[in-house]
Structure formats: structure tokens, C-alpha cells
Design an enzyme around this catalytic site. Structure first.
Site, PDB file in Angstrom:
ATOM      1  N   LYS A  83       0.754  -1.210   0.269  1.00 52.72           N
ATOM      2  CA  LYS A  83       0.076   0.141   0.023  1.00 52.72           C
ATOM      3  C   LYS A  83       0.959   1.286   0.020  1.00 52.72           C
ATOM      4  O   LYS A  83       1.108   1.647   0.931  1.00 52.72           O
ATOM      5  CB  LYS A  83      -0.864   0.081   1.230  1.00 52.72           C
ATOM      6  CG  LYS A  83      -2.030  -0.762   1.141  1.00 52.72           C
ATOM      7  CD  LYS A  83      -3.143  -0.541   2.101  1.00 52.72           C
ATOM      8  CE  LYS A  83      -3.989   0.452   2.205  1.00 52.72           C
ATOM      9  NZ  LYS A  83      -4.982   0.308   1.118  1.00 52.72           N
TER      10      LYS A  83
HETATM   11  N1  PMP Z   1      -6.880  -3.594  -3.083  1.00 54.04           N
HETATM   12  C1  PMP Z   1      -6.338  -2.543  -2.888  1.00 54.04           C
HETATM   13  C2  PMP Z   1      -5.819  -1.771  -3.937  1.00 54.04           C
HETATM   14  C3  PMP Z   1      -6.826  -1.683  -1.730  1.00 54.04           C
HETATM   15  O1  PMP Z   1      -6.328  -0.418  -1.542  1.00 54.04           O
HETATM   16  C4  PMP Z   1      -7.489  -2.460  -0.681  1.00 54.04           C
HETATM   17  C5  PMP Z   1      -7.630  -1.604   0.644  1.00 54.04           C
HETATM   18  N2  PMP Z   1      -6.787  -1.740   1.587  1.00 54.04           N
HETATM   19  C6  PMP Z   1      -7.787  -3.731  -0.976  1.00 54.04           C
HETATM   20  C7  PMP Z   1      -7.481  -4.269  -2.105  1.00 54.04           C
HETATM   21  C8  PMP Z   1      -8.262  -4.874   0.307  1.00 54.04           C
HETATM   22  O2  PMP Z   1      -7.340  -4.767   1.178  1.00 54.04           O
HETATM   23  P1  PMP Z   1      -7.796  -4.898   2.720  1.00 54.04           P
HETATM   24  O3  PMP Z   1      -8.627  -6.088   2.837  1.00 54.04           O
HETATM   25  O4  PMP Z   1      -6.193  -5.150   3.340  1.00 54.04           O
HETATM   26  O5  PMP Z   1      -8.385  -3.513   3.164  1.00 54.04           O
END
Ligand code: PMP
Length: 303
Positions: free
Chosen positions: A154
Site C-alpha cells: 500500500k
Molecule cells: N486492493 C487495494 C488496492 C486496496 O487499497 C485495498 C484496501 N486496503 C484492498 C485491495 C483490500 O485490502 P484490505 O482487505 O487489506 O483492506
């Protein structure tokens, strides 16, 4: 002014309006930051705010910093304390969405520090599409491949790719966007991972399809196994499979589990949230709030 009083910046609780960085900081110039989105769920009966899967978020946060060649920031223990301190300072008695960011405070493009830490938290209820279902457009923007920018972490700059896709979708009258990768296979939504149900089988793009290493995706895989007896198959997913699926949903910390009821204006299943998706929404909701007390280690109490 904001709806909350306090933020956290570099070891201190500060007034919201004082959580500032210089316009010349690399985080502003080049997007040199990595972040996490974490949800907190208020349980009225227990009079408790539970932060969901903090340890896993902090593990990914450290991994994102390593991948972007950032210097070592504060420890996970220190960061967990910062989350709890900020939620207590704001006295939240409601569901919240927290953002924690490690950012480069000064220097040029190749700077690796000094690392700043910012945490903000705002009240946030669930999105309306969880009950109603979402309409999705397959984006004409491609998910950036791993040898361009690593989608599995991220980092702030990745979100320009997501932004272009979701803006295209929303301007065209859809709720959300699905991006294909450089091989033409399904990657993910703008900020969510995707699952489909085909012939009773739960399927999601594997980790080498330019997707974030999502914590909700992992949670769904575990809950589907535990509560529905469904093993998730992690593999390439073709665009046409999305159309033929009985059920489609996307998931993420902010989006939780959201049913998809149409893709490119073609109806998914019977155009209603499907039974497997609904079962997962209910199970997830009970776990994150602690109404189901299984997986206690996933919930960090604030009070
Ligand atoms: N893909 C992206 C690009 C994201 O930004 C997120 C949100 N964090 C997700 C998938 C889902 O990830 P998570 O379940 O860890 O929030």
C-alpha cells in the site's frame, strides 16, 4: 475543522488542524508514503471499540516500507499504542476508519528517511452498496504490473491507478471498477479484492495477479472455510467468468464485503445479493464487532 478533535503525528496527539507537513516534503512532492486503512467496530453491548486485525495491518505496513526502501520506523508495539491512544483521545463510541501513514519528511526522490508517522481516525458507517449491491464497470485502465509498481503493498502513489479507474466508472454511472492486469486477467477493484462463485466454487485471483495482499481477502478465505465449508480456489480469473458467475463480491477493510449485482450492465446471478455472499457478510459482521467471540486475537480492544 473536522468532525474529530485529534490526530496523531510523530509520537504526539495533536489537534486535527495541526497535523501538517511541509509542501516541499517528499510525501507531497512524490507521494513518498505508505499507509494502512484499519477499521474499528463499536460493540454497544460490550461498550467496547474493537480494532480489526491490527497485527496483520502492521505486518503489511512494515513490508510496504521495506519494499519502498524506507528507513526503519517505529515498532509495531509503539504503533499499536498510537492507534489505541488516538481512539481514546477522540472518545469514539462509533464505528471508525483509521489511516496510518509512514512518510518521508524531507529530502529528494531518493531519500529513505526521516520517517514520519501520521494517524487519523474518522467515524465511518458501512457503505449503502453492502445492502443494495454494487454496479461495476470493467475498467479500460490496466492494473499496474508488479515490475512497474508493486500492487501487493500500500504505497500512496499506487492510488493514482485506482483513482483513474474508479473515477472513470463513477463518471460513467457505475459504483465501482474492476481492473484487469497486463495479462488480461482480473486483478482487483480500485481498493478491494474480488471473489466469484461459479458452480458452487469460491474463486479469487491468486496473489501473483497484481493485487494487494489484502487482509479482508484472507479473512474471507478463512471464514468461508470455517463457516460455509467452502475452500477458496486462488487462480487466474478471466473477464468472461465474471459474467457467468452466480455470485460476485468485492471486499476490503473499508468496503467490507459488498455484493456485485451487475458488471458492464449485465446482471450477475438474479441481480440480487446471493446467499453465499450474504452468509459471508453476516459472519464477517459478527466477527468484526465481537458479537461472535471467535477469533479473539483479531480484535484489539481500545477501552
Ligand atoms: N486492493 C487495494 C488496492 C486496496 O487499497 C485495498 C484496501 N486496503 C484492498 C485491495 C483490500 O485490502 P484490505 O482487505 O487489506 O483492506
Amino acid at each position: 475543522m473536522s468532525m474529530v478533535e485529534f490526530a496523531y503525528l510523530n509520537g504526539k496527539i495533536v489537534h486535527w488542524d495541526d497535523a501538517k507537513v511541509h509542501i516541499f516534503a517528499p510525501v507531497a512532492k512524490y507521494g513518498l508514503g505508505v499507509f494502512e486503512g484499519i477499521r474499528g467496530y463499536w460493540n454497544d453491548e460490550a461498550q467496547q471499540l474493537y480494532l480489526f486485525r491490527v497485527a496483520e495491518h502492521l505486518q503489511r505496513y512494515a513490508f510496504s516500507q521495506k519494499a519502498m526502501r524506507f528507513d526503519q520506523g517505529p515498532s509495531s508495539e509503539e504503533l499499536t499504542k498510537a492507534l489505541v491512544r488516538l481512539c481514546r483521545a477522540n472518545g469514539f463510541r462509533t464505528n471508525v476508519h483509521i489511516r496510518m501513514m509512514a512518510f518521508i519528511q524531507s529530502g529528494e526522490l531518493e531519500a529513505t528517511g526521516p520517517i514520519g508517522t501520521a494517524v487519523t481516525a474518522l467515524p465511518r458507517e458501512t457503505d449503502r452498496q453492502i445492502a443494495e449491491g454494487a454496479s461495476v464497470q470493467i475498467s479500460s485502465w490496466m492494473r499496474m504490473p508488479d515490475n512497474v509498481m508493486p500492487a501487493r503493498i500500500k504505497c500512496n502513489a499506487n492510488y493514482h491507478n485506482s483513482r483513474l479507474a474508479v473515477m472513470q466508472a463513477q463518471r460513467d454511472g457505475y459504483d465501482q471498477s474492476f481492473l484487469l492486469n497486463s495479462r488480461g486477467k482480473l486483478a482487483e477493484a480500485s481498493a478491494m479484492c474480488v471473489f466469484i462463485l461459479r458452480n458452487g466454487q469460491l474463486i479469487t485471483p491468486s496473489g501473483t495477479n497484481d493485487i494487494l495482499e489484502s487482509i479482508t481477502r484472507q479473512t474471507v478465505i478463512e471464514l468461508a472455510r470455517e463457516y460455509l465449508g467452502l475452500e477458496t480456489v486462488e487462480r487466474d480469473v478471466d473477464r468472461s467468468e465474471l459474467i457467468l458467475a452466480q455470485e460476485v463480491f468485492y471486499c476490503g477493510t473499508a468496503a467490507e464485503i459488498t455484493p456485485v449485482i451487475s458488471i458492464d450492465r449485465m446482471v450477475v446471478g438474479n441481480g440480487q445479493p446471493g446467499p453465499v455472499t450474504q452468509h459471508l457478510i453476516d459472519t464477517y459482521g459478527a466477527i468484526v464487532t465481537g458479537k461472535n467471540d471467535a477469533h479473539g486475537s483479531w480484535r484489539t480492544p481500545v477501552f
